[in-house]
Enzyme design. Structure first.
Site, PDB file in Angstrom:
ATOM      1  N   THR A 162       0.808  -1.222   0.000  1.00 48.24           N
ATOM      2  CA  THR A 162       0.000   0.000   0.000  1.00 48.24           C
ATOM      3  C   THR A 162       0.843   1.274   0.000  1.00 48.24           C
ATOM      4  OG1 THR A 162      -0.042   0.027   2.423  1.00 48.24           O
ATOM      5  CG2 THR A 162      -1.857  -1.105   1.312  1.00 48.24           C
ATOM      6  N   CYS A 197      -2.271   0.293  15.082  1.00 50.47           N
ATOM      7  CA  CYS A 197      -3.205   0.648  13.997  1.00 50.47           C
ATOM      8  C   CYS A 197      -4.404  -0.301  13.956  1.00 50.47           C
ATOM      9  CB  CYS A 197      -2.509   0.615  12.647  1.00 50.47           C
ATOM     10  SG  CYS A 197      -3.580   1.240  11.336  1.00 50.47           S
ATOM     11  N   ARG A 222      -6.469  -3.768   9.303  1.00 52.37           N
ATOM     12  CA  ARG A 222      -6.146  -5.190   9.323  1.00 52.37           C
ATOM     13  C   ARG A 222      -4.647  -5.404   9.137  1.00 52.37           C
ATOM     14  NH1 ARG A 222      -6.949  -9.489   5.715  1.00 52.37           N
ATOM     15  NH2 ARG A 222      -7.114  -7.999   4.028  1.00 52.37           N
ATOM     16  N   ARG A 250       4.174   6.685   3.216  1.00 53.14           N
ATOM     17  CA  ARG A 250       3.468   7.863   3.700  1.00 53.14           C
ATOM     18  C   ARG A 250       2.631   7.497   4.922  1.00 53.14           C
ATOM     19  NH1 ARG A 250       0.937   6.000  -0.819  1.00 53.14           N
ATOM     20  NH2 ARG A 250      -1.326   5.794  -0.659  1.00 53.14           N
ATOM     21  N   CYS A 283      -0.072   6.762   7.682  1.00 51.32           N
ATOM     22  CA  CYS A 283      -1.430   6.219   7.677  1.00 51.32           C
ATOM     23  C   CYS A 283      -2.405   7.264   8.211  1.00 51.32           C
ATOM     24  CB  CYS A 283      -1.469   4.977   8.571  1.00 51.32           C
ATOM     25  SG  CYS A 283      -3.122   4.317   8.830  1.00 51.32           S
ATOM     26  N   CYS A 334      -4.142   5.447  11.901  1.00 47.21           N
ATOM     27  CA  CYS A 334      -3.437   5.420  13.194  1.00 47.21           C
ATOM     28  C   CYS A 334      -2.605   6.679  13.422  1.00 47.21           C
ATOM     29  CB  CYS A 334      -2.577   4.175  13.334  1.00 47.21           C
ATOM     30  SG  CYS A 334      -1.280   4.035  12.095  1.00 47.21           S
ATOM     31  N   TRP A 346      28.559  22.319  40.874  1.00 47.80           N
ATOM     32  CA  TRP A 346      27.167  21.964  41.161  1.00 47.80           C
ATOM     33  C   TRP A 346      26.218  22.682  40.206  1.00 47.80           C
ATOM     34  CZ3 TRP A 346      22.858  24.874  42.278  1.00 47.80           C
ATOM     35  CH2 TRP A 346      21.708  24.149  42.608  1.00 47.80           C
ATOM     36  N   TYR A 374      23.803  21.120  37.407  1.00 45.52           N
ATOM     37  CA  TYR A 374      22.360  21.317  37.544  1.00 45.52           C
ATOM     38  C   TYR A 374      21.779  21.932  36.267  1.00 45.52           C
ATOM     39  CZ  TYR A 374      17.900  22.331  39.742  1.00 45.52           C
ATOM     40  OH  TYR A 374      16.568  22.361  40.039  1.00 45.52           O
ATOM     41  N   ASP A 411      25.171  17.784  45.600  1.00 41.52           N
ATOM     42  CA  ASP A 411      23.891  18.354  46.025  1.00 41.52           C
ATOM     43  C   ASP A 411      23.430  17.757  47.350  1.00 41.52           C
ATOM     44  OD1 ASP A 411      21.325  19.884  44.899  1.00 41.52           O
ATOM     45  OD2 ASP A 411      20.664  18.045  45.888  1.00 41.52           O
TER      46      ASP A 411
HETATM   47 ZN   LIG Z   1      -2.281   2.714  10.356  1.00 40.57          ZN
END
Ligand SMILES: [Zn+2]
Length: 500
Positions: free
Chosen positions: A31, A39, A42, A64, A66, A69, A426, A430, A446
């Site tokens: 695809t 996702c 399927r 590219r 989806c 999802c 110190w 930090y 510290d």
């Molecule tokens: Zn997806």
């Protein structure tokens, strides 16, 4: 880049295993689309799957994102942190726009990091499976897609806000990636701009667990009146970028494993910089499972990690502000440091006009380095030596805007900070921990850390003893420090050691 073997990856996708979300992406060759493990579509056939450790790697391979999802909403994790500091520093700079626009190149970026361009590209391929340019491009596309999806921002503004040089370029890239114009991706129900035209609301997903209560109480104890407000489980603050003033509001959305961020700001171009600051303060990108697993191997830390499994290391809003706070906090309690910061802001902070919809408690922005470098600081109720240190800090920071940007190795960064008068070991450690987001910074002298170690170990170690003890905690000593502070009742104690 180390990925689990293909069988393991495939099983993670088949079972929609959320633990791999943000760490693993699948490109489906039949695809041309890439997906997150969760996702709802399927599962593709095993032989059609290619697995990637980052969205940028999937996109560079020609896949590219989806539309179901939405890879742009996966947690943006820094799981390679600790394996390559150069890569994590480069990513922080890219997130701040270092590769946006025509004038910025990989060579310039590499130079700032003290490596060659070729070496930087090689490190990116090794750790992310994608080039720096592809990472920057993917960031822009995914951020734009999030703005399209979650807000009603006009398309021309989306293009600018996500770092595309022009609307034409933005349209071209979206058409080639999604085979349709950007506006076709917008849902009718997007509600990111509700009634308040000047605000944008986004969700930043994290990898659970997230100890929101600890984060919020840390921020509350340090909130500077007028600049920050912690109330009803949310955090507000004023924001200044390039002379423009606005505000942010951050809330927790535990069901969505996200932080909700509402930004009110007059310049859309500044959105990525503001979002990256929010991510830094709230440590959104921490791969907390990996960190906890590492620290739990030490019997001293294991019970602490079990007690606070989602503890994050809060970052500074800006390097300069954080460094100022560190100096104000030298040898005094957190509460006293906060009062000094309040005084500083009242004397030298720029008043912030009440923008529509932000919190009424926000009245000032934190003073800039340029401003403090020119001001007479004698009105501040603290010893002259520390006022001089503050002045030196403001002058150094005004002279070098990159002072608090990632730079070289951690040792080089510490050494550079220590050249500023009044900044000792110190304070430098930090600043590295909170502002430069060095995951391995560890201010061993510290008092709060020593107290925390005493609380779990019986006797208080010397700084040298603690440093020695901390060796196995690398490269996550900053998180070990956060646990020790928490164990020592720590919100009270970022007073520095007596000898600095
Ligand atoms: Zn997806």
């Amino acid at each position: 880049m180390e990925l689990p073997d293909r069988e393991v990856c495939y099983r993670a996708f088949q079972s929609r295993d959320a633990r791999f979300d943000g760490l693993l992406f699948v490109g489906v060759t039949s695809t041309g689309i890439y997906c997150r493990p969760i996702c709802p579509a399927r599962s593709p056939k095993f032989e059609n799957c290619r697995f990637f450790g980052s969205a940028a790697a999937a996109q560079e391979a020609g896949f590219r994102p989806c539309l179901r999802c939405r890879p742009e909403t996966a947690p943006d994790l820094a799981s390679w942190r600790g394996t390559s500091n150069t890569v994590s520093r480069a990513l922080a700079l890219i997130a701040d726009g270092a590769l946006d626009g025509d004038r910025h190149s990989v060579e310039t970026l590499a130079e700032r990091l003290g490596v060659g361009g070729r070496q930087l590209r090689r490190l990116f391929m090794q750790h992310l499976g994608a080039s720096p340019i592809a990472v920057a491009q993917t960031r822009r596309v995914l951020f734009a897609k999030q703005l399209i999806h979650e807000t009603q921002m006009p398309m021309a503004e989306v293009a600018l806000a996500s770092g595309f040089g022009s609307v034409r370029r933005f349209n071209e890239i979206f058409r080639s990636l999604f085979r349709r114009p950007p506006s076709a991706l917008r849902r009718k129900t997007s509600t990111g701009r509700t009634g308040d035209e000047a605000s944008v609301t986004l969700r930043l997903r994290y990898r659970p667990p997230y100890d929101w209560d600890s984060m919020l109480s840390y921020l509350q104890a340090r909130a500077i009146p007028g600049v920050e407000v912690v109330e009803n489980g949310s955090y507000w603050r004023t924001v200044e970028v390039d002379g423009f003033v606005g505000s942010v509001e951050v809330t927790h959305l535990p069901q969505r494993q996200s932080l909700g961020v509402t930004i009110r700001f007059p310049q859309v171009r500044s959105l990525p910089a503001i979002v990256s600051r929010v991510r830094r303060v709230f440590d959104v990108g921490a791969d907390i499972e990996t960190i906890s697993a590492h620290l739990s191997r030490d019997p001293l830390l294991a019970p602490l990690v079990a007690q606070r499994p989602g503890l994050r290391a809060p970052g500074g809003w800006s390097g300069f502000e954080l460094a100022v706070r560190a100096i104000l906090g030298q040898q005094v309690s957190v509460a006293a440091a906060r009062r000094l910061a309040e005084q500083l802001v009242a004397l030298h902070g720029k008043p912030a006009s009440q923008s529509h919809g932000s919190h009424p408690g926000l009245s000032h922005v934190f003073p800039t380095a340029e401003c403090l470098a020119l001001k007479d600081l004698s009105g501040l109720g603290m010893p002259g030596a520390r006022r001089a240190a503050l002045k030196a800090l403001a002058e150094a920071s005004a002279a070098d805007p990159h002072l608090f940007r990632p730079f070289g190795t951690i040792e080089e960064a510490i050494a550079r900070l220590r050249t500023i008068r009044g900044i000792g070991e110190w304070t430098a450690q930090y600043i590295a921990l909170r502002a430069l987001r060095e995951t391995d910074a560890f201010p061993a002298s510290d008092l709060g850390l020593l107290r925390g170690a005493a609380a779990i170990h019986g006797a208080r170690p010397t700084p040298a003893g603690l440093l020695n003890r901390a060796e196995p905690w690398r490269p996550w000593r900053a998180y070990a420090a956060q646990h020790l502070w928490a164990a020592g009742g720590a919100v009270i104690s970022t007073t520095r050691s007596a000898h600095e």
